[in-house]
Design a protein around this motif. Sequence first.
Motif, PDB file in Angstrom:
ATOM      1  N   LEU A 106      11.938  62.531  14.032  1.00  0.00           N
ATOM      2  CA  LEU A 106      13.109  62.411  15.198  1.00  0.00           C
ATOM      3  C   LEU A 106      14.014  60.983  15.430  1.00  0.00           C
ATOM      4  O   LEU A 106      14.869  60.335  15.117  1.00  0.00           O
ATOM      5  CB  LEU A 106      12.090  62.088  16.751  1.00  0.00           C
ATOM      6  N   ILE A 107      12.594  60.082  15.160  1.00  0.00           N
ATOM      7  CA  ILE A 107      13.030  58.365  14.535  1.00  0.00           C
ATOM      8  C   ILE A 107      14.948  58.901  13.271  1.00  0.00           C
ATOM      9  O   ILE A 107      15.710  58.214  13.706  1.00  0.00           O
ATOM     10  CB  ILE A 107      12.038  57.923  14.018  1.00  0.00           C
ATOM     11  N   ASP A 108      13.767  59.153  12.848  1.00  0.00           N
ATOM     12  CA  ASP A 108      15.037  59.518  11.544  1.00  0.00           C
ATOM     13  C   ASP A 108      16.278  59.923  11.853  1.00  0.00           C
ATOM     14  O   ASP A 108      17.578  59.975  10.898  1.00  0.00           O
ATOM     15  CB  ASP A 108      14.345  60.105   9.935  1.00  0.00           C
ATOM     16  N   LYS A 109      16.362  61.272  12.348  1.00  0.00           N
ATOM     17  CA  LYS A 109      17.333  62.027  12.915  1.00  0.00           C
ATOM     18  C   LYS A 109      18.043  61.297  14.191  1.00  0.00           C
ATOM     19  O   LYS A 109      19.157  61.714  14.293  1.00  0.00           O
ATOM     20  CB  LYS A 109      16.894  63.762  12.898  1.00  0.00           C
ATOM     21  N   ASN A 110      17.481  60.359  14.809  1.00  0.00           N
ATOM     22  CA  ASN A 110      18.422  59.437  16.194  1.00  0.00           C
ATOM     23  C   ASN A 110      18.193  60.344  16.435  1.00  0.00           C
ATOM     24  O   ASN A 110      19.059  60.372  17.898  1.00  0.00           O
ATOM     25  CB  ASN A 110      19.187  58.468  15.131  1.00  0.00           C
ATOM     26  N   LEU A 111      16.827  60.826  17.308  1.00  0.00           N
ATOM     27  CA  LEU A 111      16.479  61.425  17.983  1.00  0.00           C
ATOM     28  C   LEU A 111      15.912  61.278  19.275  1.00  0.00           C
ATOM     29  O   LEU A 111      15.037  60.131  18.786  1.00  0.00           O
ATOM     30  CB  LEU A 111      16.652  63.086  17.705  1.00  0.00           C
ATOM     31  N   LYS A 112      16.300  62.019  20.327  1.00  0.00           N
ATOM     32  CA  LYS A 112      14.746  60.962  21.681  1.00  0.00           C
ATOM     33  C   LYS A 112      14.255  62.000  21.662  1.00  0.00           C
ATOM     34  O   LYS A 112      14.967  63.504  21.190  1.00  0.00           O
ATOM     35  CB  LYS A 112      15.044  60.410  22.849  1.00  0.00           C
ATOM     36  N   LYS A 113      12.832  61.627  22.375  1.00  0.00           N
ATOM     37  CA  LYS A 113      12.168  63.286  23.093  1.00  0.00           C
ATOM     38  C   LYS A 113      13.003  64.618  24.044  1.00  0.00           C
ATOM     39  O   LYS A 113      13.126  64.940  23.607  1.00  0.00           O
ATOM     40  CB  LYS A 113      10.705  62.373  23.213  1.00  0.00           C
ATOM     41  N   SER A 114      13.610  63.694  24.636  1.00  0.00           N
ATOM     42  CA  SER A 114      14.275  64.564  25.570  1.00  0.00           C
ATOM     43  C   SER A 114      15.139  65.166  24.897  1.00  0.00           C
ATOM     44  O   SER A 114      16.162  66.584  25.165  1.00  0.00           O
ATOM     45  CB  SER A 114      15.003  63.959  26.926  1.00  0.00           C
ATOM     46  N   ASP A 115      15.844  64.979  23.498  1.00  0.00           N
ATOM     47  CA  ASP A 115      16.803  65.295  22.973  1.00  0.00           C
ATOM     48  C   ASP A 115      15.697  66.690  22.403  1.00  0.00           C
ATOM     49  O   ASP A 115      16.629  68.175  22.192  1.00  0.00           O
ATOM     50  CB  ASP A 115      17.126  65.200  21.787  1.00  0.00           C
ATOM     51  N   LEU A 116      14.833  66.491  22.117  1.00  0.00           N
ATOM     52  CA  LEU A 116      14.172  67.385  21.519  1.00  0.00           C
ATOM     53  C   LEU A 116      13.960  68.873  22.398  1.00  0.00           C
ATOM     54  O   LEU A 116      13.945  69.917  21.860  1.00  0.00           O
ATOM     55  CB  LEU A 116      12.908  66.993  20.794  1.00  0.00           C
TER      56      LEU A 116
END
Length: 66
Positions: A12-22
């Motif tokens: 998630l960090i590498d893809k610049n995403l948050k848990k809420s995005d997931l």
Amino acid sequence: MVYNYNGLWKMLIDKNLKKSDLMKKVGIASSTMAKMGKGLPVKLEVLARICREFDCNIGEILRIDY
């Protein structure tokens, strides 16, 4: 037994995403995210949906520590 989701968190960090995005992309309930945050097991179907979204295998997002 501890279910270690550090591979997923790093992804998630590498893809610049948050848990809420997931949660939105894959359709994960907040209770399931809470379980993952505590190192608890979740349904295989959830892990499969995550793997499908990120084009990875389960071993890349989950490690089981004994």
